[in-house]
Design a protein around this motif. Structure first.
Motif, PDB file in Angstrom:
ATOM      1  N   ASN A 183      17.082  56.438  41.826  1.00  0.00           N
ATOM      2  CA  ASN A 183      17.185  55.409  42.892  1.00  0.00           C
ATOM      3  C   ASN A 183      16.562  54.093  42.377  1.00  0.00           C
ATOM      4  O   ASN A 183      15.725  54.050  41.575  1.00  0.00           O
ATOM      5  CB  ASN A 183      16.417  55.985  43.844  1.00  0.00           C
ATOM      6  CG  ASN A 183      16.070  54.901  45.095  1.00  0.00           C
ATOM      7  OD1 ASN A 183      17.217  54.326  45.329  1.00  0.00           O
ATOM      8  ND2 ASN A 183      15.059  55.083  45.808  1.00  0.00           N
ATOM      9  N   ASP A 184      17.336  52.838  42.649  1.00  0.00           N
ATOM     10  CA  ASP A 184      16.885  51.775  42.060  1.00  0.00           C
ATOM     11  C   ASP A 184      17.139  51.270  40.790  1.00  0.00           C
ATOM     12  O   ASP A 184      16.412  50.436  40.101  1.00  0.00           O
ATOM     13  CB  ASP A 184      15.527  51.086  42.655  1.00  0.00           C
ATOM     14  CG  ASP A 184      15.455  49.619  42.812  1.00  0.00           C
ATOM     15  OD1 ASP A 184      16.033  49.094  43.366  1.00  0.00           O
ATOM     16  OD2 ASP A 184      14.176  49.401  42.568  1.00  0.00           O
ATOM     17  N   ARG A 185      18.174  52.157  39.870  1.00  0.00           N
ATOM     18  CA  ARG A 185      18.083  52.109  38.615  1.00  0.00           C
ATOM     19  C   ARG A 185      19.577  51.984  38.001  1.00  0.00           C
ATOM     20  O   ARG A 185      19.731  52.333  37.001  1.00  0.00           O
ATOM     21  CB  ARG A 185      17.362  53.167  37.757  1.00  0.00           C
ATOM     22  CG  ARG A 185      15.825  53.292  37.906  1.00  0.00           C
ATOM     23  CD  ARG A 185      15.144  54.533  37.532  1.00  0.00           C
ATOM     24  NE  ARG A 185      15.583  54.439  35.807  1.00  0.00           N
ATOM     25  CZ  ARG A 185      15.331  55.549  35.188  1.00  0.00           C
ATOM     26  NH1 ARG A 185      14.927  56.748  35.835  1.00  0.00           N
ATOM     27  NH2 ARG A 185      15.583  55.502  33.780  1.00  0.00           N
ATOM     28  N   ILE A 186      20.529  51.999  39.110  1.00  0.00           N
ATOM     29  CA  ILE A 186      21.879  51.725  38.682  1.00  0.00           C
ATOM     30  C   ILE A 186      22.159  50.372  39.126  1.00  0.00           C
ATOM     31  O   ILE A 186      22.199  50.122  40.493  1.00  0.00           O
ATOM     32  CB  ILE A 186      22.655  52.947  39.433  1.00  0.00           C
ATOM     33  CG1 ILE A 186      22.318  54.336  39.069  1.00  0.00           C
ATOM     34  CG2 ILE A 186      24.160  52.651  39.409  1.00  0.00           C
ATOM     35  CD1 ILE A 186      23.011  55.391  40.057  1.00  0.00           C
ATOM     36  N   GLU A 187      22.560  49.768  38.254  1.00  0.00           N
ATOM     37  CA  GLU A 187      22.754  48.185  38.310  1.00  0.00           C
ATOM     38  C   GLU A 187      24.486  48.072  38.386  1.00  0.00           C
ATOM     39  O   GLU A 187      25.057  48.574  37.147  1.00  0.00           O
ATOM     40  CB  GLU A 187      22.345  47.404  37.426  1.00  0.00           C
ATOM     41  CG  GLU A 187      22.507  46.144  37.568  1.00  0.00           C
ATOM     42  CD  GLU A 187      21.428  45.225  36.652  1.00  0.00           C
ATOM     43  OE1 GLU A 187      21.624  43.878  36.606  1.00  0.00           O
ATOM     44  OE2 GLU A 187      20.515  45.469  36.184  1.00  0.00           O
ATOM     45  N   THR A 188      24.994  47.613  39.527  1.00  0.00           N
ATOM     46  CA  THR A 188      26.409  47.679  39.378  1.00  0.00           C
ATOM     47  C   THR A 188      26.867  46.332  39.851  1.00  0.00           C
ATOM     48  O   THR A 188      26.507  45.777  40.729  1.00  0.00           O
ATOM     49  CB  THR A 188      27.091  48.709  40.153  1.00  0.00           C
ATOM     50  OG1 THR A 188      26.629  49.817  39.890  1.00  0.00           O
ATOM     51  CG2 THR A 188      28.641  48.856  40.143  1.00  0.00           C
ATOM     52  N   GLN A 189      28.036  45.808  39.077  1.00  0.00           N
ATOM     53  CA  GLN A 189      28.721  44.480  39.594  1.00  0.00           C
ATOM     54  C   GLN A 189      30.183  44.717  40.074  1.00  0.00           C
ATOM     55  O   GLN A 189      30.826  45.322  39.203  1.00  0.00           O
ATOM     56  CB  GLN A 189      28.632  43.279  38.547  1.00  0.00           C
ATOM     57  CG  GLN A 189      27.250  42.839  38.215  1.00  0.00           C
ATOM     58  CD  GLN A 189      26.617  43.613  37.036  1.00  0.00           C
ATOM     59  OE1 GLN A 189      27.465  44.023  35.973  1.00  0.00           O
ATOM     60  NE2 GLN A 189      25.506  44.082  37.104  1.00  0.00           N
ATOM     61  N   TYR A 190      30.401  44.188  41.110  1.00  0.00           N
ATOM     62  CA  TYR A 190      31.847  44.369  41.692  1.00  0.00           C
ATOM     63  C   TYR A 190      32.534  43.083  41.714  1.00  0.00           C
ATOM     64  O   TYR A 190      32.129  42.176  42.508  1.00  0.00           O
ATOM     65  CB  TYR A 190      31.916  44.911  43.079  1.00  0.00           C
ATOM     66  CG  TYR A 190      31.205  46.507  43.100  1.00  0.00           C
ATOM     67  CD1 TYR A 190      32.007  47.500  43.138  1.00  0.00           C
ATOM     68  CD2 TYR A 190      29.750  46.726  43.242  1.00  0.00           C
ATOM     69  CE1 TYR A 190      31.425  48.990  43.061  1.00  0.00           C
ATOM     70  CE2 TYR A 190      29.448  47.893  43.396  1.00  0.00           C
ATOM     71  CZ  TYR A 190      29.967  49.137  43.114  1.00  0.00           C
ATOM     72  OH  TYR A 190      29.602  50.301  43.367  1.00  0.00           O
ATOM     73  N   LEU A 191      33.401  42.924  40.750  1.00  0.00           N
ATOM     74  CA  LEU A 191      34.029  41.436  40.780  1.00  0.00           C
ATOM     75  C   LEU A 191      35.405  41.841  40.628  1.00  0.00           C
ATOM     76  O   LEU A 191      36.049  42.585  39.789  1.00  0.00           O
ATOM     77  CB  LEU A 191      33.575  40.810  39.431  1.00  0.00           C
ATOM     78  CG  LEU A 191      34.004  39.283  38.937  1.00  0.00           C
ATOM     79  CD1 LEU A 191      33.440  38.477  40.405  1.00  0.00           C
ATOM     80  CD2 LEU A 191      33.351  39.047  37.687  1.00  0.00           C
ATOM     81  N   SER A 192      36.193  40.703  41.223  1.00  0.00           N
ATOM     82  CA  SER A 192      37.777  40.957  41.275  1.00  0.00           C
ATOM     83  C   SER A 192      38.261  40.508  39.750  1.00  0.00           C
ATOM     84  O   SER A 192      37.621  39.766  38.998  1.00  0.00           O
ATOM     85  CB  SER A 192      38.421  39.925  42.299  1.00  0.00           C
ATOM     86  OG  SER A 192      38.089  38.674  41.815  1.00  0.00           O
ATOM     87  N   VAL A 193      39.474  40.987  39.367  1.00  0.00           N
ATOM     88  CA  VAL A 193      40.260  40.296  38.099  1.00  0.00           C
ATOM     89  C   VAL A 193      40.098  38.991  38.125  1.00  0.00           C
ATOM     90  O   VAL A 193      39.809  38.571  37.215  1.00  0.00           O
ATOM     91  CB  VAL A 193      41.340  41.176  38.333  1.00  0.00           C
ATOM     92  CG1 VAL A 193      42.322  40.662  37.053  1.00  0.00           C
ATOM     93  CG2 VAL A 193      41.716  42.607  38.150  1.00  0.00           C
ATOM     94  N   GLU A 194      40.443  38.196  39.215  1.00  0.00           N
ATOM     95  CA  GLU A 194      40.643  37.066  39.159  1.00  0.00           C
ATOM     96  C   GLU A 194      39.294  36.262  38.892  1.00  0.00           C
ATOM     97  O   GLU A 194      39.213  35.360  38.043  1.00  0.00           O
ATOM     98  CB  GLU A 194      41.186  36.332  40.389  1.00  0.00           C
ATOM     99  CG  GLU A 194      41.425  34.741  40.307  1.00  0.00           C
ATOM    100  CD  GLU A 194      41.924  33.971  41.656  1.00  0.00           C
ATOM    101  OE1 GLU A 194      41.764  32.914  41.735  1.00  0.00           O
ATOM    102  OE2 GLU A 194      42.053  34.896  42.704  1.00  0.00           O
ATOM    103  N   GLY A 195      38.079  36.735  39.477  1.00  0.00           N
ATOM    104  CA  GLY A 195      37.105  36.196  39.253  1.00  0.00           C
ATOM    105  C   GLY A 195      36.501  36.464  37.811  1.00  0.00           C
ATOM    106  O   GLY A 195      35.854  35.590  37.088  1.00  0.00           O
ATOM    107  N   LEU A 196      36.827  37.541  37.106  1.00  0.00           N
ATOM    108  CA  LEU A 196      36.514  38.049  35.601  1.00  0.00           C
ATOM    109  C   LEU A 196      37.171  36.972  34.880  1.00  0.00           C
ATOM    110  O   LEU A 196      36.875  36.354  33.620  1.00  0.00           O
ATOM    111  CB  LEU A 196      36.495  39.272  35.447  1.00  0.00           C
ATOM    112  CG  LEU A 196      35.877  39.660  34.101  1.00  0.00           C
ATOM    113  CD1 LEU A 196      34.551  39.472  33.933  1.00  0.00           C
ATOM    114  CD2 LEU A 196      36.476  41.358  33.801  1.00  0.00           C
ATOM    115  N   MET A 197      38.495  36.840  35.036  1.00  0.00           N
ATOM    116  CA  MET A 197      39.370  35.890  34.101  1.00  0.00           C
ATOM    117  C   MET A 197      39.052  34.414  34.244  1.00  0.00           C
ATOM    118  O   MET A 197      39.009  33.736  33.425  1.00  0.00           O
ATOM    119  CB  MET A 197      40.846  35.964  34.623  1.00  0.00           C
ATOM    120  CG  MET A 197      41.623  37.231  34.331  1.00  0.00           C
ATOM    121  SD  MET A 197      43.233  37.203  34.949  1.00  0.00           S
ATOM    122  CE  MET A 197      44.029  38.934  34.092  1.00  0.00           C
TER     123      MET A 197
END
Length: 260
Positions: free
Chosen positions: A82-96
């Protein structure tokens, strides 16, 4: 799936990947592990799990709510994480296009509940580490979704970010664990600028103590403060000036160094 040397962590990662795929369906294009669990030097007592999830399009409000519920259920199922899983959700376009424009990113990290914000070039350090050290948990190699980040750009970004600690510190009364984080982060920044490459906080701390033995005690203290983040009744103010002095020294050294 055997992305790490730890059987229990591999099972946890498999479950997390399954949870994200179930929540987002076909919208998940790729999932990547980075950070200490990917490059070694993982400490299961204090290290976080760092993940990047690449989506075919920005997460909708409904999907954000579904992800919030998924992470809450995961924390309930695995309370030690708990409070130790760091996740980013980003679109393909956003990463490109992260260097040219800002895009929506959904983030959950220690001390930060799941939320949506704008992300741009300030994420270069993260995406470089995914590119350089990331392990594929699902999908193609991350290079399918982003142009290579040159090492020189990464080193310059590390230096710029680290220099901000000098102006940040006088306006924020850090907790003792966060003081330890600041100390170790600056050790790693100095290592990166000196050697032209990222390393773990532990390796950077050992290098720093050899390079600057007069500050070795503060680095050792910082590591202890980080490890003992669960301690109660801590006098956070007592160590603050020691931390400020270290930050002043480290930033001064960064100012005098030429990036490799």
């Amino acid at each position: 799936m055997q992305p790490t040397p730890y059987e229990d962590m591999n099972l946890l990662l498999e479950n997390i990947a399954g949870d994200i795929r179930s929540t987002l369906g076909g919208k998940l294009e790729g999932l990547y592990l980075y950070g200490s669990l990917a490059w070694g030097d993982f400490d299961r007592e204090i290290s976080d799990i760092d993940l990047l999830a690449v989506l075919s399009a920005d997460a909708t409000e409904a999907e954000i709510e579904a992800l919030r519920g998924m992470h809450e259920e995961l924390a309930s199922r695995c309370p030690e994480w708990n409070d130790r899983i760091e996740t980013q959700y980003l679109s393909v376009e956003g990463l490109m296009t992260f260097r040219e424009k800002r895009s929506r990113i959904v983030v959950i990290s220690p001390g930060e509940p799941l939320n949506a914000k704008d992300a741009g070039a300030e994420w270069l350090q993260n995406w470089y580490c995914v590119q350089r050290h990331g392990i594929v948990l699902y999908g193609p190699a991350v290079t399918a979704f982003m142009a290579p980040v040159p090492k020189a750009d990464f080193v310059a970004a590390v230096r710029t970010y680290a220099m901000r600690w000098r102006t940040h510190v006088p306006h924020t009364r850090f907790s003792r664990p966060y003081q330890g984080y600041a100390i170790l982060t600056l050790c790693r920044a100095l290592y990166t600028v000196a050697h032209g490459e990222q390393t773990s906080k532990r390796r950077a701390a050992e290098w720093f103590k050899e390079a600057y033995p007069e500050h070795a005690r503060t680095v050792t203290d910082g590591w202890e403060w980080r490890e003992r983040y669960r301690d109660a009744d801590v006098d956070h103010e007592r160590t603050y000036e020691q931390t400020v002095r270290f930050i002043e020294f480290a930033v001064g050294r960064l100012e005098s160094m030429s990036p490799r």
